[in-house]
Design a protein around this motif. Structure first.
Motif, PDB file in Angstrom:
ATOM      1  N   UNK A  33       0.760  -1.241   0.000  1.00  0.00           N
ATOM      2  CA  UNK A  33       0.000   0.000   0.000  1.00  0.00           C
ATOM      3  C   UNK A  33       0.788   1.287   0.000  1.00  0.00           C
ATOM      4  N   UNK A  34       2.083   1.256  -0.358  1.00  0.00           N
ATOM      5  CA  UNK A  34       2.825   2.507  -0.480  1.00  0.00           C
ATOM      6  C   UNK A  34       2.164   3.386  -1.534  1.00  0.00           C
ATOM      7  N   UNK A  35       1.909   4.642  -1.199  1.00  0.00           N
ATOM      8  CA  UNK A  35       1.178   5.535  -2.103  1.00  0.00           C
ATOM      9  C   UNK A  35       1.959   5.802  -3.383  1.00  0.00           C
ATOM     10  N   UNK A  36       3.250   5.968  -3.258  1.00  0.00           N
ATOM     11  CA  UNK A  36       4.140   5.978  -4.416  1.00  0.00           C
ATOM     12  C   UNK A  36       5.532   5.632  -3.924  1.00  0.00           C
ATOM     13  N   UNK A  37       6.411   5.290  -4.862  1.00  0.00           N
ATOM     14  CA  UNK A  37       7.764   4.898  -4.501  1.00  0.00           C
ATOM     15  C   UNK A  37       8.759   5.701  -5.327  1.00  0.00           C
ATOM     16  N   UNK A  38      10.008   5.707  -4.857  1.00  0.00           N
ATOM     17  CA  UNK A  38      11.075   6.448  -5.517  1.00  0.00           C
ATOM     18  C   UNK A  38      12.290   5.528  -5.639  1.00  0.00           C
ATOM     19  N   UNK A  39      12.945   5.566  -6.778  1.00  0.00           N
ATOM     20  CA  UNK A  39      14.121   4.727  -6.996  1.00  0.00           C
ATOM     21  C   UNK A  39      15.273   5.151  -6.091  1.00  0.00           C
ATOM     22  N   UNK A  40      16.295   4.312  -6.052  1.00  0.00           N
ATOM     23  CA  UNK A  40      17.563   4.740  -5.480  1.00  0.00           C
ATOM     24  C   UNK A  40      18.044   5.953  -6.279  1.00  0.00           C
ATOM     25  N   UNK A  41      18.902   6.757  -5.674  1.00  0.00           N
ATOM     26  CA  UNK A  41      19.356   7.954  -6.387  1.00  0.00           C
ATOM     27  C   UNK A  41      20.203   7.563  -7.600  1.00  0.00           C
ATOM     28  N   UNK A  42      19.978   8.287  -8.684  1.00  0.00           N
ATOM     29  CA  UNK A  42      20.610   8.023  -9.976  1.00  0.00           C
ATOM     30  C   UNK A  42      21.480   9.215 -10.346  1.00  0.00           C
ATOM     31  N   UNK A  55      21.646   2.751 -15.545  1.00  0.00           N
ATOM     32  CA  UNK A  55      20.397   2.462 -16.257  1.00  0.00           C
ATOM     33  C   UNK A  55      19.603   1.380 -15.523  1.00  0.00           C
ATOM     34  N   UNK A  56      20.292   0.415 -14.939  1.00  0.00           N
ATOM     35  CA  UNK A  56      19.619  -0.638 -14.180  1.00  0.00           C
ATOM     36  C   UNK A  56      18.931  -0.066 -12.941  1.00  0.00           C
ATOM     37  N   UNK A  57      19.610   0.844 -12.247  1.00  0.00           N
ATOM     38  CA  UNK A  57      19.029   1.457 -11.054  1.00  0.00           C
ATOM     39  C   UNK A  57      17.762   2.238 -11.406  1.00  0.00           C
ATOM     40  N   UNK A  58      17.777   2.860 -12.578  1.00  0.00           N
ATOM     41  CA  UNK A  58      16.659   3.715 -12.989  1.00  0.00           C
ATOM     42  C   UNK A  58      15.492   2.941 -13.591  1.00  0.00           C
ATOM     43  N   UNK A  59      15.662   1.662 -13.890  1.00  0.00           N
ATOM     44  CA  UNK A  59      14.615   0.888 -14.563  1.00  0.00           C
ATOM     45  C   UNK A  59      13.371   0.779 -13.690  1.00  0.00           C
ATOM     46  N   UNK A  60      12.222   1.085 -14.256  1.00  0.00           N
ATOM     47  CA  UNK A  60      10.963   1.060 -13.502  1.00  0.00           C
ATOM     48  C   UNK A  60       9.880   0.258 -14.209  1.00  0.00           C
ATOM     49  N   UNK A  61      10.262  -0.551 -15.195  1.00  0.00           N
ATOM     50  CA  UNK A  61       9.267  -1.231 -16.022  1.00  0.00           C
ATOM     51  C   UNK A  61       8.439  -2.244 -15.234  1.00  0.00           C
ATOM     52  N   UNK A  62       8.982  -2.786 -14.134  1.00  0.00           N
ATOM     53  CA  UNK A  62       8.245  -3.787 -13.368  1.00  0.00           C
ATOM     54  C   UNK A  62       7.487  -3.190 -12.183  1.00  0.00           C
ATOM     55  N   UNK A  63       7.543  -1.876 -12.045  1.00  0.00           N
ATOM     56  CA  UNK A  63       6.871  -1.216 -10.926  1.00  0.00           C
ATOM     57  C   UNK A  63       5.399  -0.994 -11.201  1.00  0.00           C
TER      58      UNK A  63
END
Length: 329
Positions: A33-42, A55-63
């Protein structure tokens, strides 16, 4: 609440944490139930250099949406270029790191060091906002040190430059992660700007989340270290805030172990077993904290090499706790 034109459901978001909030952990927290999430810093500079690890750290396709990519850097044009390049990954938004206190970031003029130059903060927000079609948010600290708590000044400048929301961690850079977070600076920021304000610092559970919201008037809370080995904290916060202060009990041993196994299984799918199991050691230690026999189990967690090792550990932890529960009856 809206960030730009984006509707946000819920009142607790997952804070970006280097080495922690990868795609696997984000997915687990989204499920609770997290309202939104943020990646590790890029690193914006690394993005423009075409670095594969970045690029791997920034990938969000599975989110599950919404998910923001957090960028750090000190040059407005480099950050703008990186944001434009990362739009190919289809993030819901970008978060600008103006709060990281670690020397390798702040020592190079990025992260919390930017708060020593409020005008540059505005230039960075403006440059990124012009280069991307999605909302831009900012995560900052209360200030550099006790004598320069300028979060309100920086917040006003960032709002004027186009920031759609602002998050403030109520500690200064010199505090790092020690001492008590100053929630009053969050209240001051909320009173000074019109965009949503997200409070961060010392949110360890449902009651502290409500206290932060009530004491500061902020629109949301952001949970960082309170979610380590504890992703169900989002479920507990949501229930407490929406169901007449209902305090959900902590998960039972079966759910805790199932969640840990699922989390580490996702890590293996994303990164391969060797690398994933090395990273899983700290997560397993966090999940096992506070359980009976935790010291021995956490020692074993620090030696995990394969999923088979993890499955043996899960079985032993479950059996030990079941036996002790029966003895208590």
């Amino acid at each position: 609440m809206k960030i730009g034109n984006m509707e946000i459901q819920g009142r607790a978001a997952l804070a970006p944490m280097a080495g922690v909030t990868d795609a696997a952990f984000r997915q687990v927290c989204q499920g609770f139930g997290a309202a939104y999430t943020v990646t590790e810093m890029v690193s914006a500079r690394a993005v423009t250099y075409g670095d594969k690890k970045t690029a791997e750290i920034a990938a969000v396709s599975q989110d599950a949406s919404p998910v923001f990519i957090q960028l750090f850097g000190e040059d407005p044009q480099t950050i703008a270029q990186a944001g434009e390049m990362l739009m190919a990954l289809h993030p819901d938004g970008f978060d600008l790191n103006m709060g990281c206190p670690v020397p390798k970031v702040a020592g190079n003029g990025a992260g919390s060091a930017l708060m020593q130059d409020p005008q540059k903060c505005g230039e960075i927000v403006s440059a990124l906002r012009r280069s991307v079609p999605v909302p831009v948010t900012v995560k900052m600290r209360a200030g550099w040190d006790e004598s320069s708590k300028n979060a309100v000044e920086v917040a006003k400048i960032c709002q004027q430059a186009g920031a759609a929301a602002l998050c403030v961690h109520g500690r200064t850079r010199t505090q790092m992660y020690q001492g008590k977070a100053d929630w009053d600076i969050i209240r001051q920021m909320k009173e000074a700007v019109s965009v949503p304000v997200i409070g961060n610092g010392d949110v360890a559970g449902a009651q502290s989340a409500r206290n932060l919201l009530m004491e500061t008037g902020c629109d949301m809370v952001m949970v960082g270290r309170g979610a380590l080995g504890n992703p169900w904290v989002f479920r507990q916060i949501n229930a407490y805030l929406t169901d007449s202060c209902t305090i959900l009990p902590p998960p039972g041993i079966a759910e805790r172990l199932f969640t840990m196994r699922r989390h580490i299984g996702l890590l293996v799918e994303l990164k391969g077993e060797g690398r994933a199991m090395r990273e899983a050691r700290k997560h397993a230690g966090w999940y096992l904290h506070g359980l009976r026999g935790a010291a021995e189990f956490r020692r074993r967690a620090g030696q995990l090499c394969t999923l088979e090792d993890l499955d043996r550990l899960v079985g032993d932890v479950y059996q030990r706790n079941q036996q002790e529960q029966e003895e208590d009856l």
